[in-house]
Design an enzyme around this catalytic site. Structure first.
Site, short mmCIF file in Angstrom:
data_model
loop_
_atom_site.label_atom_id
_atom_site.label_comp_id
_atom_site.label_asym_id
_atom_site.label_seq_id
_atom_site.Cartn_x
_atom_site.Cartn_y
_atom_site.Cartn_z
N GLU A 236 -1.55 -5.52 8.52
CA GLU A 236 -0.72 -4.94 9.59
C GLU A 236 -1.38 -5.16 10.95
O GLU A 236 -2.57 -4.90 11.12
CB GLU A 236 -0.55 -3.43 9.36
CG GLU A 236 0.25 -3.11 8.11
CD GLU A 236 0.47 -1.60 7.93
OE1 GLU A 236 0.12 -0.80 8.82
OE2 GLU A 236 1.00 -1.23 6.86
N GLU B 150 9.12 -4.35 10.48
CA GLU B 150 9.60 -3.07 9.96
C GLU B 150 10.19 -2.20 11.05
O GLU B 150 9.56 -1.96 12.10
CB GLU B 150 8.43 -2.33 9.26
CG GLU B 150 8.85 -1.00 8.65
CD GLU B 150 7.86 -0.44 7.64
OE1 GLU B 150 6.87 -1.11 7.31
OE2 GLU B 150 8.09 0.70 7.20
N LYS C 52 -1.47 -9.34 2.74
CA LYS C 52 -0.70 -8.91 3.92
C LYS C 52 -1.55 -7.93 4.72
O LYS C 52 -2.21 -7.06 4.17
CB LYS C 52 0.63 -8.26 3.51
CG LYS C 52 1.41 -7.71 4.72
CD LYS C 52 2.87 -7.43 4.39
CE LYS C 52 3.15 -6.13 3.69
NZ LYS C 52 2.70 -4.91 4.44
N ASP D 82 -1.20 -6.03 -0.33
CA ASP D 82 -1.62 -5.45 0.95
C ASP D 82 -3.12 -5.21 0.99
O ASP D 82 -3.69 -4.69 0.03
CB ASP D 82 -0.94 -4.07 1.14
CG ASP D 82 0.36 -4.15 1.91
OD1 ASP D 82 0.58 -5.16 2.63
OD2 ASP D 82 1.15 -3.19 1.82
N ASP E 129 0.84 -1.20 0.00
CA ASP E 129 0.00 0.00 0.00
C ASP E 129 0.88 1.26 0.00
O ASP E 129 0.37 2.37 -0.04
CB ASP E 129 -1.00 0.00 1.16
CG ASP E 129 -0.33 -0.09 2.51
OD1 ASP E 129 0.92 -0.18 2.57
OD2 ASP E 129 -1.05 -0.06 3.53
N SER E 130 2.21 1.06 -0.04
CA SER E 130 3.13 2.17 -0.29
C SER E 130 2.87 2.75 -1.68
O SER E 130 3.35 3.84 -2.01
CB SER E 130 4.59 1.72 -0.16
OG SER E 130 4.82 0.55 -0.91
#
Ligand code: KIV
Length: 274
Positions: free
Chosen positions: A125, A192, A123, A93, A54-55
């Site tokens: 978070e 991270e 993925k 993501d 999602d970057s």
């Protein structure tokens, strides 16, 4: 059947291949991609995992955080990457707001990513707070990669991008969350921006592969954002980022030459016209 000489010879990277790589001690190389053309180049190199992160919200759309990107936009980026990739495992993501509050919504979001983008895995978070969503997605047979430490979707809660889990308390919560994700059935976890020592502790405590970004070298693999490591984006310079190229400089050089050629009537020449 004879086993491949090295993991570079496998024709399709699966979650089982990543597990084997951890067992055999071969490091996992992962990079982000958001479009067909870059994904095609990456896949031809033998990269193990391509993350449609999602970057994309920052890198592709110019937002200042990962929060604004939508599920439809992630599906667009994911499907573009999937069309290019034959060998690498493609992880997409789940964007902010599509899985945190409601596990049924989380499952629907993950199903859309698998069906409409054609991803191999998703993925998410977070740790304990999102366990119900992780469980529900896994129970539908969708492979899940976890993400702990600095979790950019929670930036407004933390208020800063500094190194995470530097206190004893935060470090033991991270280790506990990692165990919970492994027990739930996640196939790998991204860590991270945490102390290298903690990266090593989590990696030896868990059986599943741990992939670091700013988590030191004692992890099972590394991930970087493609546009950062190629030097296309230059604003972002954390200590963990190694720039392998200065592509923005090269692109500027090529474009400046083109502008000069157009203005001086050097382009097109006799051979470049009909
Ligand atoms: O979105 C992303 O690019 C990521 C990586 C930084 C791991 O989550």
């Amino acid at each position: 059947m004879t086993p491949p000489k090295s993991f570079r010879d496998v024709t399709k990277v699966t979650t089982h291949v990543l597990q084997e790589m951890k067992i055999k001690g071969e490091k996992i190389a992962m990079l982000t991609a958001y479009d067909y053309s870059f994904a095609r180049i990456l896949d031809s190199t033998g990269i193990d995992v391509i993350l449609v992160g999602d970057s994309a919200s920052n890198v592709m759309a110019g937002h200042t955080s990962t929060l604004p990107i939508t599920l439809n936009e992630m599906i667009y980026h994911g499907s573009s990457v999937v069309r290019a990739v034959k060998r690498a495992l493609v992880v997409v993501d789940l964007p902010f707001g599509t899985y945190q509050g409601n596990s049924k919504e989380a499952l629907n979001s993950a199903i859309r990513i698998m069906k409409e983008a054609g991803a191999d895995a998703v993925k998410l978070e977070g740790g304990r707070e999102i366990l119900e969503s992780v469980d529900r997605i896994l129970s539908a047979g969708i492979p899940v990669m976890g993400h702990l430490g600095l979790t950019p979707q929670s930036i407004h809660k933390f208020g800063t991008y500094v190194v995470r889990a530097t206190s004893e308390e935060e470090a033991s919560k991270l280790l506990e969350d990692a165990h919970l994700l492994e027990k739930a059935g996640c196939f790998a976890i991204v860590l991270e921006k945490i102390p290298a020592r903690l990266g090593g502790i989590v990696t030896s405590a868990l059986k599943i592969p741990i992939i670091g970004i700013g988590a030191g070298k004692e992890v099972d693999g590394q991930v970087l954002v493609l546009h950062d490591m190629l030097g296309i984006t230059l604003e972002f310079s954390p200590r963990f980022l190694r720039r392998y190229h200065n592509l923005s400089e090269e692109i500027r050089g090529a474009v400046n030459t083109y502008i000069d050629d157009v203005k001086t009537l050097d382009f097109p020449n006799e051979k470049e016209q009909y």
